[in-house]
Design an enzyme around this catalytic site. Structure first.
Site, PDB file in Angstrom:
ATOM      1  N   GLY A 167       0.811  -1.211   0.000  1.00  0.00           N
ATOM      2  CA  GLY A 167       0.000   0.000   0.000  1.00  0.00           C
ATOM      3  C   GLY A 167       0.844   1.261   0.000  1.00  0.00           C
ATOM      4  N   ASP A 168       2.026   1.173   0.614  1.00  0.00           N
ATOM      5  CA  ASP A 168       2.873   2.364   0.734  1.00  0.00           C
ATOM      6  C   ASP A 168       3.299   2.924  -0.615  1.00  0.00           C
ATOM      7  OD1 ASP A 168       3.323   2.985   3.551  1.00  0.00           O
ATOM      8  OD2 ASP A 168       4.168   0.980   3.682  1.00  0.00           O
ATOM      9  N   HIS A 169       3.635   2.057  -1.552  1.00  0.00           N
ATOM     10  CA  HIS A 169       4.156   2.568  -2.818  1.00  0.00           C
ATOM     11  C   HIS A 169       3.084   3.240  -3.673  1.00  0.00           C
ATOM     12  CE1 HIS A 169       7.617   0.094  -1.547  1.00  0.00           C
ATOM     13  NE2 HIS A 169       8.263   1.119  -2.065  1.00  0.00           N
TER      14      HIS A 169
END
Length: 401
Positions: free
Chosen positions: A174-176
């Site tokens: 999810g971070d990217h």
């Protein structure tokens, strides 16, 4: 712009784990000068990610290589007033300040947007949080596994049925995508600054990006839609938008949304031309009504050949399908290599993953290896106007390392 679109842009990366620093990485790919602010001693805690239980074992710090390429490191103790003063001086000279400190921590350190804005009215202040800047959860810690993947409904929605255990997300999944949202916010603010001459505060968060990722079904819920019962793969409602196991254990996924046109081509490719006129499967309605029967037939057919052979058979026939990739595929993926999805580090040729944006005619930096802790501390301080005596004093006090 020989050195990139953002040549000369000064960026302070005062963040960790993972989305906010990754947004700074994208800016660096296009030529921005990014200074990584990390604590003295062990440095950014993200450096330690590969040492956590369950992560792949490697002689290379792969997490740090990915997120911190091209950056310079300033080891600065923000717990000391002298360290906060250094950061404010840098912010007064910067174009972009990126942080994922919760609002309360920013206030405690004296680095809120309201406090930095008077120092530099052209500053783009980009903040990233787990759950947004307001409300009772504004200061709640969050990782993408809980604030993006779980909170948004995605963790539940990927289950085949309600009896299946929810699936964990993988590191940075999810971070990217969130990093690209924050990058987009920064670039939007830079565009506005070109028109108005002034900076602004932009923000994004894990929760909002998670719901955006699940937004087709989330919007259906907001519209009061009636949802159908979930079914496992073997009982899916449509056999031609399903995945199948090949003889070698690899999986292939069909995505035939234009069934009426694509069905004859699929029947021909799998050697079952008679399905075109078979009254059970000749129509879309018939195929959907007998999806369980058709899935069982497809299971038997796809199990007769290896994945590579099925790719050769299906390619070039107007059929939309995909390989269920595994990590072993990536280093030699010709399509990724030819499209610069994978690019070599400067100096040693080790591959890394490119940021997923290209601008025609704009040069991207060849990735440089990330810095050691405080590797550029003196260089950064000199550029900010500190003389040698002041730098020596900051070092002696442990404010800078």
């Amino acid at each position: 712009m020989d050195n990139g679109i953002f040549e000369g842009l000064k960026v302070l990366d005062c963040a960790s784990f993972i989305a906010a620093p990754a947004a700074a990485t994208v800016l660096s790919d296009f030529g921005a000068d990014v200074i990584k602010i990390e604590p003295p001693g062990a440095g950014d805690p993200y450096r330690n990610l590969p040492n956590l239980p369950g992560y792949p074992v490697s002689p290379h710090n792969y997490a740090w290589l990915l997120e911190s390429r091209n950056k310079k490191s300033l080891a600065l103790d923000l717990g000391k007033p002298e360290g906060q003063a250094v950061l404010r001086r840098l912010a007064a000279q910067a174009d972009v300040f990126i942080t994922n400190f919760p609002p309360a921590v920013r206030g405690r350190l004296g680095i809120t947007y309201e406090e930095l804005k008077p120092l530099n009215d052209r500053l783009i202040y980009a903040s990233f949080t787990g759950y947004g800047e307001k409300g009772e959860e504004a200061n709640k810690p969050g990782f993408d596994s809980n604030a993006y993947w779980a909170r948004s409904g995605l963790m539940d929605l990927v289950r085949a049925d309600l009896d299946t255990t929810p699936a964990r997300s993988v590191a940075g999944m999810g971070d990217h995508p969130c990093a690209m949202a924050l990058y987009g916010a920064i670039v939007t603010a830079l565009y506005r600054r070109e028109r108005t001459g002034t900076g602004s505060h932009v923000s994004s968060n894990l929760m909002a990006n998670g719901v955006w990722a699940s937004s087709v079904l989330a919007q259906a819920k907001l519209c009061g839609a009636t949802f159908q019962q979930r079914h496992p793969r073997e009982r899916a409602l449509n056999a031609v938008t399903n995945h199948y196991k090949c003889r070698d254990g690899r999986w292939i996924i069909l995505s035939l949304l234009n069934e009426e046109r694509q069905w004859p081509a699929l029947a021909r490719c799998i050697g079952r031309e008679e399905f075109v006129t078979d009254p059970r499967f000749a129509s879309k309605a018939g195929r959907h009504a007998r999806s369980v029967e058709l899935i069982k037939i497809f299971d038997e057919i796809f199990a007769t050949k290896d994945l590579a052979e099925w790719r050769r058979i299906l390619d070039g026939n107007g059929l939309v399908f995909g390989v269920v990739g595994i990590l072993d595929d990536i280093p030699d993926d010709r399509q990724m290599l030819e499209n610069d999805v994978l690019v070599p580090f400067e100096g040693d040729g080790m591959l890394t993953i490119n940021s997923p944006i290209w601008v025609d005619g704009a040069k991207k930096k060849q990735p440089r290896h990330p810095p050691g802790i405080g590797e550029h501390s003196d260089e950064v301080l000199r550029a900010a106007g500190y003389d040698e005596a002041s730098i020596k004093q900051l070092r002696a006090a442990g404010t800078v390392a």
